[in-house]
Design an enzyme around this catalytic site. Structure first.
Site, short mmCIF file in Angstrom:
data_model
loop_
_atom_site.label_atom_id
_atom_site.label_comp_id
_atom_site.label_asym_id
_atom_site.label_seq_id
_atom_site.Cartn_x
_atom_site.Cartn_y
_atom_site.Cartn_z
CG ASP A 135 -6.79 51.84 -28.39
OD1 ASP A 135 -7.70 52.06 -29.21
OD2 ASP A 135 -6.20 50.74 -28.31
CG ASN A 191 -7.28 56.83 -36.79
OD1 ASN A 191 -6.87 57.51 -35.86
ND2 ASN A 191 -7.27 55.49 -36.72
C1 FPP Z 1 -8.86 55.12 -30.73
O1 FPP Z 1 -9.89 54.35 -30.18
C2 FPP Z 1 -9.28 56.52 -30.68
C3 FPP Z 1 -9.34 57.34 -31.77
C4 FPP Z 1 -8.98 56.90 -33.13
C5 FPP Z 1 -9.81 58.74 -31.62
C6 FPP Z 1 -9.29 59.44 -30.41
C7 FPP Z 1 -9.96 60.73 -30.31
C8 FPP Z 1 -10.48 61.24 -29.18
C9 FPP Z 1 -10.35 60.64 -27.85
C10 FPP Z 1 -11.16 62.56 -29.26
C11 FPP Z 1 -10.10 63.58 -29.00
C12 FPP Z 1 -10.68 64.85 -29.12
C13 FPP Z 1 -9.98 65.98 -29.23
C14 FPP Z 1 -10.75 67.19 -29.18
C15 FPP Z 1 -8.51 66.06 -29.41
P1 FPP Z 1 -10.63 53.30 -31.11
O2 FPP Z 1 -11.73 54.00 -31.82
O3 FPP Z 1 -9.64 52.65 -32.02
O4 FPP Z 1 -11.20 52.28 -30.08
P2 FPP Z 1 -11.32 50.69 -30.25
O5 FPP Z 1 -9.91 50.17 -30.35
O6 FPP Z 1 -11.99 50.28 -29.00
O7 FPP Z 1 -12.14 50.45 -31.47
#
Ligand code: FPP
Length: 252
Positions: A32, A80
């Site tokens: 996250d 998501n």
């Molecule tokens: C949550 O952070 C993260 C995600 C919804 C995506 C996670 C994906 C990756 C780290 C890429 C993984 C890649 C592979 C190849 C498996 P957020 O976007 O909710 O962050 P925020 O809470 O700060 O908005």
């Protein structure tokens, strides 16, 4: 060049840590904070996901070197899909490049790649890459990497209930066969140990629909770092914090 070590002894630091503390067998990570990381830099959210994907590669390799047996990363939840089209598209692109890279470049590695979640939600190309990665890594004997994609724990539980009902109806199992163990065997993680430790970076104290059934006795470590800033040293710290916990499983 093999990206992942053949075994934990390939990495002196990792092996040393394994000798020093009791390691969790199964670690979950809620990756996250990508969006906030990008926002703090005046960048689009997808730049945060790109950076997060790099950290995912580094930490996956490191977990394998340290000697973790199962690693489950939360990459994309059933919720998501509600994100802007541009952000979802960027994430799909990152998944595609990682899965192609894993197929073509990581042939000599020992990581077993598995997906938990509903594959049918993805494009035919991504589904094919997911299946190819699972099939080509199934024979390996290293760490099992579960990538949770289109995964939601409530959805997983509802699917398990439906399958159990269908199996009772068809006579494959009897109602009296239903137990905690049998229920676990209907989940995506069937046959795997429950997570001992779940790490959530970014300072949020939430489970966000991740491994609800499996985490009944899991230890949580919340870290005040955004995922793109997460390092091997942070992973070590989480493992050390875990090793200090006194797990009682409801006993004394
Ligand atoms: C949550 O952070 C993260 C995600 C919804 C995506 C996670 C994906 C990756 C780290 C890429 C993984 C890649 C592979 C190849 C498996 P957020 O976007 O909710 O962050 P925020 O809470 O700060 O908005």
């Amino acid at each position: 060049m093999a990206l992942f070590g053949k075994n934990k002894k390939d990495n002196a630091a990792g092996a040393a840590l394994a000798e020093e503390i009791v390691l969790p067998k199964h670690v979950g990570i809620i990756m996250d904070g990508n969006g906030r990381w990008a926002k703090n830099r005046g960048l689009p959210r997808k730049a945060g996901h790109r950076e997060g994907a790099q950290v995912f590669r580094t930490i996956t390799r490191y977990a394998s070197e340290v000697g973790i047996r199962y690693l489950t990363v939360y990459a994309f939840s059933t919720e998501n899909w509600k994100r802007p089209e541009d952000e979802v598209g960027a994430l799909m692109g990152l998944f595609k490049s990682y899965l192609k890279e894993a197929l073509e470049d990581f042939k000599d590695d020992d990581i077993v790649v598995r997906f938990i979640g509903e594959k049918s939600g993805f494009s035919p190309e991504l589904q094919k890459l997911m299946t190819e990665n699972e099939e080509s890594s199934a024979y390996r004997d290293g760490m099992v990497l579960n990538i949770a994609m289109n995964y939601g724990s409530r959805d997983e539980i509802v699917r398990a209930v439906k399958s159990i009902c269908a199996d009772v109806k068809s006579g494959r199992i009897g109602e009296s066969d239903i137990s905690e163990q049998l229920f676990s065997d209907y989940l995506y993680t069937a046959g795997q140990p429950d997570p001992d430790l779940i790490i959530r970076p970014s300072g949020e104290y939430r489970i966000s629909n991740f491994m609800l059934w499996q985490s009944a006795y899991t230890e949580f470590v919340i870290m005040n770092k955004l995922w793109p800033d997460f390092t091997k040293a942070d992973f070590d710290e989480a493992l050390r914090l875990y090793a200090q916990r006194n797990r009682r499983y409801g006993g004394v």
